[in-house]
Scaffold this active site. Structure first.
Site, short mmCIF file in Angstrom:
data_model
loop_
_atom_site.label_atom_id
_atom_site.label_comp_id
_atom_site.label_asym_id
_atom_site.label_seq_id
_atom_site.Cartn_x
_atom_site.Cartn_y
_atom_site.Cartn_z
CB SER A 23 -0.91 -0.01 1.23
OG SER A 23 -0.17 -0.19 2.42
CG ASN A 110 -3.29 -5.06 13.16
OD1 ASN A 110 -2.78 -4.93 12.04
ND2 ASN A 110 -3.59 -6.24 13.68
CB THR A 155 -42.66 23.72 -6.85
OG1 THR A 155 -43.83 24.08 -7.59
CG2 THR A 155 -42.60 24.55 -5.58
CG HIS A 156 -43.45 20.33 -9.77
ND1 HIS A 156 -43.56 18.97 -9.50
CD2 HIS A 156 -44.23 20.94 -8.85
CE1 HIS A 156 -44.38 18.79 -8.48
NE2 HIS A 156 -44.79 19.97 -8.06
CB SER A 277 -16.64 25.34 -27.58
OG SER A 277 -16.55 24.55 -28.74
CE LYS A 283 -21.63 26.24 -26.13
NZ LYS A 283 -21.97 24.89 -25.75
CG ASN A 285 -18.89 25.37 -22.99
OD1 ASN A 285 -19.95 25.81 -23.43
ND2 ASN A 285 -18.01 24.75 -23.74
CD GLU A 290 -21.31 21.60 -18.17
OE1 GLU A 290 -22.28 21.73 -18.91
OE2 GLU A 290 -20.14 21.61 -18.60
CE1 TYR A 317 -5.66 -3.73 8.78
CE2 TYR A 317 -4.64 -5.86 8.44
CZ TYR A 317 -4.89 -4.57 8.02
OH TYR A 317 -4.37 -4.13 6.82
CD GLN A 322 -2.57 -2.71 2.07
OE1 GLN A 322 -1.83 -2.95 3.02
NE2 GLN A 322 -2.34 -3.18 0.86
CE LYS A 325 -4.22 2.83 5.29
NZ LYS A 325 -4.86 1.51 5.05
N1 ARG Z 1 -0.85 -1.48 5.17
C1 ARG Z 1 -1.77 -1.98 6.14
C2 ARG Z 1 -3.11 -1.28 5.97
O1 ARG Z 1 -3.13 -0.28 5.36
C3 ARG Z 1 -1.26 -1.75 7.52
C4 ARG Z 1 -1.75 -2.69 8.53
C5 ARG Z 1 -1.16 -4.01 8.31
N2 ARG Z 1 -1.40 -4.91 9.39
C6 ARG Z 1 -1.23 -6.21 9.22
N3 ARG Z 1 -1.44 -6.97 10.22
N4 ARG Z 1 -0.88 -6.72 8.07
O2 ARG Z 1 -4.11 -1.72 6.46
#
Ligand code: ARG
Length: 463
Positions: A23, A110, A155-156, A277, A283, A285, A290, A317, A322, A325
């Site tokens: 990650s 964790n 309204t509408h 445009s 134009k 825009n 949007e 966990y 993971q 995020k």
């Molecule tokens: N990269 C992991 C995450 O974002 C960190 C936690 C990992 N913990 C584990 N026991 N593998 O969740």
């Protein structure tokens, strides 16, 4: 690649696994939170006699050096390190040796990731709130300028009753105020420190979770560690809060798009917030509203995605988590830039009062006032008054004029009880100003609302 934590797994991992499992490329965004959390944790370990002073000093200076390396783009990110927590710990050990290896005492990734991610969410909850307050200040400024600017209330999407433009803007202020309150209540609900929960069951070391909670600016430590390392409700909170904000932004954007069309021509977005445009030279825009309308889609997607990731997970966990995020990072970035650009687009748009006023003269917007007159002054039942008003509106249509311009004798012919003062009641501005009830559109009621929001915003400035 030799791993920092090669316990049970001794063989080198495949590159494909590193690519899939890592990650680091996205959670490196959490480097500052990770370092802050580690400094607080190490300080607590030292205060509890688990680390000695020189070890703590080494750790703090090593972590600060790493922070500089990352910020100066000198840090080497290697996906084989799995995540930002491992990458920083590995570098720390390279820099300071044995003391670096002691940092992970009494914690686990964790609780570490739960802490870093929560710190990120709390920080951005405040950032979004501040931007919304700035947006509110711009809306208030526009409202103050337009209490006397007549606008067809709909309204509408059909002309309904005359209102003023300030009143319309204050409706959005009300929405964003609720968004601010939602952010505040989420902040408070999540103001608990996860660190010290370790893997899931707490730790055998004599740690002091109140120490770290205080050092990190949390109200107190979380109550149950099994929940703490499994909990991503704080992430869901910000995703939901952003979804509602983006929904409100999208509704306002839709109006800006309509209003800037030639059919409405109520507003004109400034050239610095419009695009042209590639083929049609005439134009201009409304790409900004949007895109804002379109971006609500990804924020809803991120919310649904995390809800789905979490829904079947056993405690505690699981690596599925993971996946929590990227969606949050995306939603936060989307919200920050969206609020900022909406604020600028509103601040620089021009309002075409004349066209708003002209549009009010289409659609017999004071018809309800005529019916109310027949009830109040002629003693008619509302349904009868409604019917007669309908007949008068049909007549106005035939004549090709708006009810507000109808000659007295024609109204009188269809509703003999009316007096000449009916013309005052049919006047559009009078119609708007007749709505004096609390929260209504009259200039008087609108000004009360402006005062309310002004006072509310003032409290933040003086806080
Ligand atoms: N990269 C992991 C995450 O974002 C960190 C936690 C990992 N913990 C584990 N026991 N593998 O969740």
């Amino acid at each position: 690649m030799a791993k920092l934590a090669s316990g049970r797994v001794t063989q080198k991992s495949s590159e494909l696994l590193d690519k899939f499992n890592s990650s680091l490329l996205f959670d490196k965004k959490l480097y500052a939170e990770d370092i802050k959390g580690s400094i607080a944790h190490a300080s607590m370990l030292e205060a509890q006699g688990i680390l000695i002073k020189s070890e703590l000093e080494d750790i703090i200076s090593g972590l600060n050096k790493i922070k500089n390396e990352i910020e100066n783009e000198e840090f080497v990110f290697d996906i084989a390190d799995e995540d930002i927590h491992m990458a920083i710990e590995k570098r720390l050990t390279q820099l300071i040796g044995m003391s670096g290896k002691k940092l992970h005492t009494a914690r686990s990734r964790n609780d570490q990731v739960a802490l870093d991610f929560r710190l990120y969410v709390q920080k951005n909850t405040l950032k979004i709130k501040h931007l919304l307050l700035e947006l509110e200040a711009v809306l208030l400024k526009i409202a103050k300028e337009h209490t006397n600017t007549l606008l067809p209330g709909m309204t509408h999407l059909q002309h309904a009753q005359p209102i003023n433009f300030a009143y319309h803007i204050l409706a959005y202020m009300s929405m964003f105020k609720r968004d601010i309150q939602r952010l505040e209540s989420s902040y408070e609900r999540n103001d608990f420190s996860p660190i010290g929960c370790a893997a899931l069951a707490g730790t055998v070391y004599e740690i002091d979770r109140d120490f770290t909670a205080k050092a990190l600016g949390f109200k107190e430590p979380t109550v149950n560690c099994l929940d703490t390392v499994s909990d991503r409700d704080f992430a869901l909170d910000i995703l939901y809060n952003i979804s509602v904000i983006m929904m409100h932004i999208s509704r306002l954007s839709e109006e800006l798009i309509l209003w800037s069309s030639s059919e409405f021509s109520f507003i004109s977005l400034s050239d610095s917030y419009s695009t042209s445009s590639s083929i049609m030279p005439q134009k201009k825009n409304p790409d900004v509203p949007e895109l804002l309308r379109g971006k609500s889609g990804r924020s809803y997607g991120n919310l649904i995605s995390l809800l789905t990731v979490l829904k079947g997970l056993p405690l505690a966990y699981n690596k599925d988590m993971q996946e929590d995020k990227e969606g949050v990072f995306d939603s936060v970035d989307t919200a920050l830039i969206s609020i900022e650009i909406l604020k600028e687009a509103l601040n620089t748009m021009s309002v075409n009062k004349e066209n708003m006023q002209k549009a009010c003269e289409i659609g017999h917007l004071s018809a309800t006032d005529l019916a109310d007159y027949l009830v109040k002054k002629c003693g008619m039942a509302f349904r009868d008054a409604y019917k007669i008003t309908g007949a008068i509106v049909v007549e106005a249509e035939k004549m090709g004029i708006d009810l507000s311009q109808m000659p007295f004798d024609i109204i009188k012919a269809l509703a003999p009880c009316v007096k000449e003062d009916i013309l005052k009641y049919l006047d559009l501005k009078n119609s708007m100003n007749a709505r004096l009830s609390k929260g209504a559109t009259s200039i008087k009621s609108t000004n009360e609302q402006i005062n309310y929001f002004q006072k509310w915003l003032q409290e933040y400035i003086t806080k």
